[in-house]
Design a protein around this motif. Structure first.
Motif, PDB file in Angstrom:
ATOM      1  N   HIS A   1      21.975  47.021  42.143  1.00 36.54           N
ATOM      2  CA  HIS A   1      22.112  48.323  42.815  1.00 36.54           C
ATOM      3  C   HIS A   1      22.506  48.126  44.275  1.00 36.54           C
ATOM      4  O   HIS A   1      23.302  48.894  44.813  1.00 36.54           O
ATOM      5  N   GLU A   2      21.939  47.097  44.883  1.00 41.14           N
ATOM      6  CA  GLU A   2      22.225  46.832  46.295  1.00 41.14           C
ATOM      7  C   GLU A   2      23.702  46.469  46.485  1.00 41.14           C
ATOM      8  O   GLU A   2      24.360  46.941  47.422  1.00 41.14           O
ATOM      9  N   GLU A   3      24.199  45.662  45.577  1.00 40.94           N
ATOM     10  CA  GLU A   3      25.613  45.269  45.647  1.00 40.94           C
ATOM     11  C   GLU A   3      26.523  46.478  45.449  1.00 40.94           C
ATOM     12  O   GLU A   3      27.528  46.646  46.146  1.00 40.94           O
ATOM     13  N   ASP A   4      26.157  47.314  44.490  1.00 42.07           N
ATOM     14  CA  ASP A   4      26.931  48.535  44.256  1.00 42.07           C
ATOM     15  C   ASP A   4      26.976  49.404  45.513  1.00 42.07           C
ATOM     16  O   ASP A   4      28.012  49.959  45.870  1.00 42.07           O
ATOM     17  N   LYS A   5      25.838  49.506  46.137  1.00 38.61           N
ATOM     18  CA  LYS A   5      25.727  50.345  47.331  1.00 38.61           C
ATOM     19  C   LYS A   5      26.645  49.805  48.432  1.00 38.61           C
ATOM     20  O   LYS A   5      27.379  50.559  49.081  1.00 38.61           O
ATOM     21  N   LEU A   6      26.612  48.496  48.620  1.00 41.81           N
ATOM     22  CA  LEU A   6      27.471  47.868  49.644  1.00 41.81           C
ATOM     23  C   LEU A   6      28.940  48.103  49.344  1.00 41.81           C
ATOM     24  O   LEU A   6      29.731  48.419  50.238  1.00 41.81           O
TER      25      LEU A   6
ATOM     26  N   GLU B   1      29.942  51.723  50.017  1.00 37.85           N
ATOM     27  CA  GLU B   1      30.051  51.968  51.455  1.00 37.85           C
ATOM     28  C   GLU B   1      31.366  51.400  51.983  1.00 37.85           C
ATOM     29  O   GLU B   1      32.054  52.032  52.777  1.00 37.85           O
ATOM     30  N   HIS B   2      31.697  50.214  51.503  1.00 36.36           N
ATOM     31  CA  HIS B   2      32.932  49.575  51.963  1.00 36.36           C
ATOM     32  C   HIS B   2      34.147  50.417  51.587  1.00 36.36           C
ATOM     33  O   HIS B   2      35.034  50.648  52.407  1.00 36.36           O
ATOM     34  N   VAL B   3      34.182  50.874  50.347  1.00 39.26           N
ATOM     35  CA  VAL B   3      35.341  51.644  49.893  1.00 39.26           C
ATOM     36  C   VAL B   3      35.428  52.980  50.623  1.00 39.26           C
ATOM     37  O   VAL B   3      36.522  53.444  50.963  1.00 39.26           O
TER      38      VAL B   3
ATOM     39  N   TRP C   1      40.688  44.027  48.802  1.00 40.57           N
ATOM     40  CA  TRP C   1      39.467  43.636  48.108  1.00 40.57           C
ATOM     41  C   TRP C   1      38.941  42.286  48.567  1.00 40.57           C
ATOM     42  O   TRP C   1      37.732  42.048  48.578  1.00 40.57           O
ATOM     43  N   ASN C   2      39.860  41.411  48.943  1.00 41.89           N
ATOM     44  CA  ASN C   2      39.411  40.080  49.354  1.00 41.89           C
ATOM     45  C   ASN C   2      38.643  40.080  50.672  1.00 41.89           C
ATOM     46  O   ASN C   2      38.012  39.096  51.017  1.00 41.89           O
ATOM     47  N   SER C   3      38.722  41.192  51.379  1.00 35.83           N
ATOM     48  CA  SER C   3      38.000  41.246  52.652  1.00 35.83           C
ATOM     49  C   SER C   3      36.629  41.918  52.514  1.00 35.83           C
ATOM     50  O   SER C   3      35.902  42.036  53.494  1.00 35.83           O
ATOM     51  N   VAL C   4      36.323  42.326  51.314  1.00 36.50           N
ATOM     52  CA  VAL C   4      35.042  43.015  51.094  1.00 36.50           C
ATOM     53  C   VAL C   4      33.880  42.114  51.504  1.00 36.50           C
ATOM     54  O   VAL C   4      32.957  42.541  52.208  1.00 36.50           O
ATOM     55  N   SER C   5      33.945  40.855  51.088  1.00 37.51           N
ATOM     56  CA  SER C   5      32.832  39.944  51.399  1.00 37.51           C
ATOM     57  C   SER C   5      32.681  39.761  52.906  1.00 37.51           C
ATOM     58  O   SER C   5      31.565  39.679  53.424  1.00 37.51           O
ATOM     59  N   LYS C   6      33.821  39.758  53.592  1.00 31.40           N
ATOM     60  CA  LYS C   6      33.802  39.556  55.039  1.00 31.40           C
ATOM     61  C   LYS C   6      33.128  40.735  55.749  1.00 31.40           C
ATOM     62  O   LYS C   6      32.319  40.565  56.648  1.00 31.40           O
ATOM     63  N   PHE C   7      33.477  41.948  55.292  1.00 32.66           N
ATOM     64  CA  PHE C   7      32.964  43.157  55.939  1.00 32.66           C
ATOM     65  C   PHE C   7      31.524  43.482  55.543  1.00 32.66           C
ATOM     66  O   PHE C   7      30.758  44.019  56.340  1.00 32.66           O
ATOM     67  N   THR C   8      31.199  43.215  54.293  1.00 30.50           N
ATOM     68  CA  THR C   8      29.896  43.683  53.786  1.00 30.50           C
ATOM     69  C   THR C   8      28.858  42.586  53.622  1.00 30.50           C
ATOM     70  O   THR C   8      27.680  42.875  53.473  1.00 30.50           O
ATOM     71  N   GLY C   9      29.304  41.354  53.631  1.00 32.63           N
ATOM     72  CA  GLY C   9      28.377  40.267  53.356  1.00 32.63           C
ATOM     73  C   GLY C   9      28.129  40.074  51.874  1.00 32.63           C
ATOM     74  O   GLY C   9      27.334  39.235  51.451  1.00 32.63           O
ATOM     75  N   LEU C  10      28.841  40.906  51.107  1.00 32.41           N
ATOM     76  CA  LEU C  10      28.714  40.826  49.649  1.00 32.41           C
ATOM     77  C   LEU C  10      29.302  39.513  49.162  1.00 32.41           C
ATOM     78  O   LEU C  10      30.436  39.179  49.482  1.00 32.41           O
ATOM     79  N   ASN C  11      28.530  38.764  48.384  1.00 33.79           N
ATOM     80  CA  ASN C  11      29.009  37.447  47.946  1.00 33.79           C
ATOM     81  C   ASN C  11      29.750  37.555  46.610  1.00 33.79           C
ATOM     82  O   ASN C  11      29.424  36.878  45.638  1.00 33.79           O
TER      83      ASN C  11
ATOM     84  N   TRP D   1      34.564  48.310  40.973  1.00 31.71           N
ATOM     85  CA  TRP D   1      34.900  49.637  41.479  1.00 31.71           C
ATOM     86  C   TRP D   1      35.702  50.424  40.439  1.00 31.71           C
ATOM     87  O   TRP D   1      35.371  51.554  40.105  1.00 31.71           O
ATOM     88  N   VAL D   2      36.738  49.820  39.927  1.00 31.80           N
ATOM     89  CA  VAL D   2      37.650  50.510  39.008  1.00 31.80           C
ATOM     90  C   VAL D   2      36.944  50.902  37.711  1.00 31.80           C
ATOM     91  O   VAL D   2      37.129  51.996  37.192  1.00 31.80           O
ATOM     92  N   ASN D   3      36.127  50.012  37.213  1.00 29.58           N
ATOM     93  CA  ASN D   3      35.542  50.245  35.888  1.00 29.58           C
ATOM     94  C   ASN D   3      34.174  50.923  35.911  1.00 29.58           C
ATOM     95  O   ASN D   3      33.694  51.357  34.865  1.00 29.58           O
ATOM     96  N   TYR D   4      33.568  50.963  37.058  1.00 31.14           N
ATOM     97  CA  TYR D   4      32.190  51.451  37.049  1.00 31.14           C
ATOM     98  C   TYR D   4      31.841  52.402  38.184  1.00 31.14           C
ATOM     99  O   TYR D   4      31.147  53.394  37.976  1.00 31.14           O
ATOM    100  N   LEU D   5      32.302  52.125  39.391  1.00 30.52           N
ATOM    101  CA  LEU D   5      31.843  52.911  40.540  1.00 30.52           C
ATOM    102  C   LEU D   5      32.781  54.033  40.950  1.00 30.52           C
ATOM    103  O   LEU D   5      32.361  54.982  41.601  1.00 30.52           O
ATOM    104  N   ARG D   6      34.020  53.922  40.580  1.00 28.52           N
ATOM    105  CA  ARG D   6      35.019  54.900  41.015  1.00 28.52           C
ATOM    106  C   ARG D   6      34.606  56.314  40.624  1.00 28.52           C
ATOM    107  O   ARG D   6      34.188  56.548  39.486  1.00 28.52           O
ATOM    108  N   PRO D   7      34.731  57.252  41.585  1.00 28.44           N
ATOM    109  CA  PRO D   7      34.370  58.634  41.256  1.00 28.44           C
ATOM    110  C   PRO D   7      35.264  59.203  40.161  1.00 28.44           C
ATOM    111  O   PRO D   7      36.429  58.843  40.059  1.00 28.44           O
ATOM    112  N   GLY D   8      34.710  60.079  39.365  1.00 27.36           N
ATOM    113  CA  GLY D   8      35.504  60.745  38.342  1.00 27.36           C
ATOM    114  C   GLY D   8      35.506  60.040  37.007  1.00 27.36           C
ATOM    115  O   GLY D   8      36.119  60.534  36.060  1.00 27.36           O
ATOM    116  N   LEU D   9      34.858  58.908  36.955  1.00 27.76           N
ATOM    117  CA  LEU D   9      34.809  58.196  35.675  1.00 27.76           C
ATOM    118  C   LEU D   9      33.894  58.925  34.711  1.00 27.76           C
ATOM    119  O   LEU D   9      32.848  59.436  35.088  1.00 27.76           O
TER     120      LEU D   9
END
Length: 263
Positions: A18-23, A26-28, A36-46, A56-64
């Motif tokens: 859940h924490e990773e999803d949240k990060l 927020e990034h998007v 996408w390759n800069s996500v880890s840099k900005f969010t600390g997401l590993n 994002w595309v398969n799970y978090l994107r709005p409207g799914l």
DNA sequence: AAAGCTGACAACCGCAAGATC
DNA sequence: GGATCTTGCGGTTGTCAGCTT
């Protein structure tokens, strides 16, 4: 496969927390759906860029849409796959809210293990023709979208009703119920655009794109009606109850099942 | 009750094409 | 114009829950 597993580069793999999803959300929301390759840099997401994009595309994107595919969606998938093959992303374009991964999984689960059907020469011919056409045609331009949108709105505000148009209007009304948004109707018009010229004109009630869409064995569906294609530029699928009480069961997207009663 | 099977789904991998440097 | 990076796609695998034997 757990979240703590890591790859060569040290990326976290496995299920997202859940924490990773949240990060990622927020990034998007801040940077949009890119880099996408800069996500880890900005969010600390590993997570690798690829992994972030997929999540994002398969799970978090709005409207799914979540949950089972409707019979209509299943029919569309079957028909489009018969023509396009494993072009999951292309098929997904005609199913708003569904992802290519979801459709691919659905297909593999339900049909992937079945034997390949016997080759139908005519079907192969049409398939080749449509694929050639698809290659030549670009994706619709925004102005085309607006044109269709505009014409649909004009249909909506048209008040004149001639006796001969009564049936068409009735069907149009149902189509409006089944395909409630401009996007849905646009999706249908796209399908018609791509298939009608090479498909419907040569098709029979047995193997056509639209006629077979609701070819269920289920007893409650005794009749398929083809609405006037001119209304939306695409065929629709209406099912009449066996008792012929003019009660139409329709299913579409999150509307689930609904009933449409005639006067 | 336990083992095996199956379906559904999430996620990873390799490759190719396009974009950027 | 070539190298590198980024993105998207399709194929495949892993996990889990429910069902069957």
């Amino acid at each position: 496969m757990k979240g703590s597993l890591t790859a060569e580069k040290g990326w976290t793999k496995g299920p997202w927390t859940h924490e990773e999803d949240k990060l990622l959300r927020e990034h998007v929301s801040l940077h949009g759906e890119s880099r996408w390759n800069s996500v880890s840099k900005f969010t600390g997401l590993n997570r690798s860029g690829k992994s972030c994009r997929l999540r994002w595309v398969n799970y978090l994107r709005p409207g799914l849409k979540k949950g089972q595919l409707t019979p209509l969606e299943e029919g569309i998938i079957m028909e489009l796959h018969a023509v396009l093959g494993n072009k999951w992303s292309t098929i997904a374009k005609y199913l708003p809210g569904r992802t290519d991964n979801e459709i691919k999984n659905y297909w593999r689960t339900h049909f992937g293990k079945r034997e390949k059907p016997k080759h139908n020469k005519n079907q192969e011919k049409r398939k080749a023709k449509v694929q050639k056409q698809l290659k030549q045609e670009q994706q619709p331009q925004p102005q085309e979208y607006d044109m269709i949108k505009s014409s649909l709105y004009q249909e909506e505000i048209k008040n004149e009703t001639k006796p001969s148009e009564m049936q068409d209007n009735k069907q149009q009304e149902i189509m409006g119920f089944m395909y409630p948004t401009i996007e849905h109707q646009y999706s249908l018009s796209l399908m018609h655009r791509e298939f009608s010229s090479s498909f419907l004109d040569t098709t029979t009630a047995d193997d056509g794109l639209w006629f077979s869409l609701w070819d269920f064995d289920e007893p409650q569906f005794s009749k398929c009606v083809m609405p006037n294609q001119a209304n939306f530029g695409a065929g629709g699928d209406l099912m009449q109850n066996q008792d012929k009480t003019s009660c139409f069961d329709v299913a579409y997207d999150n509307l689930s099942y609904g009933k449409y009663m005639f006067d």
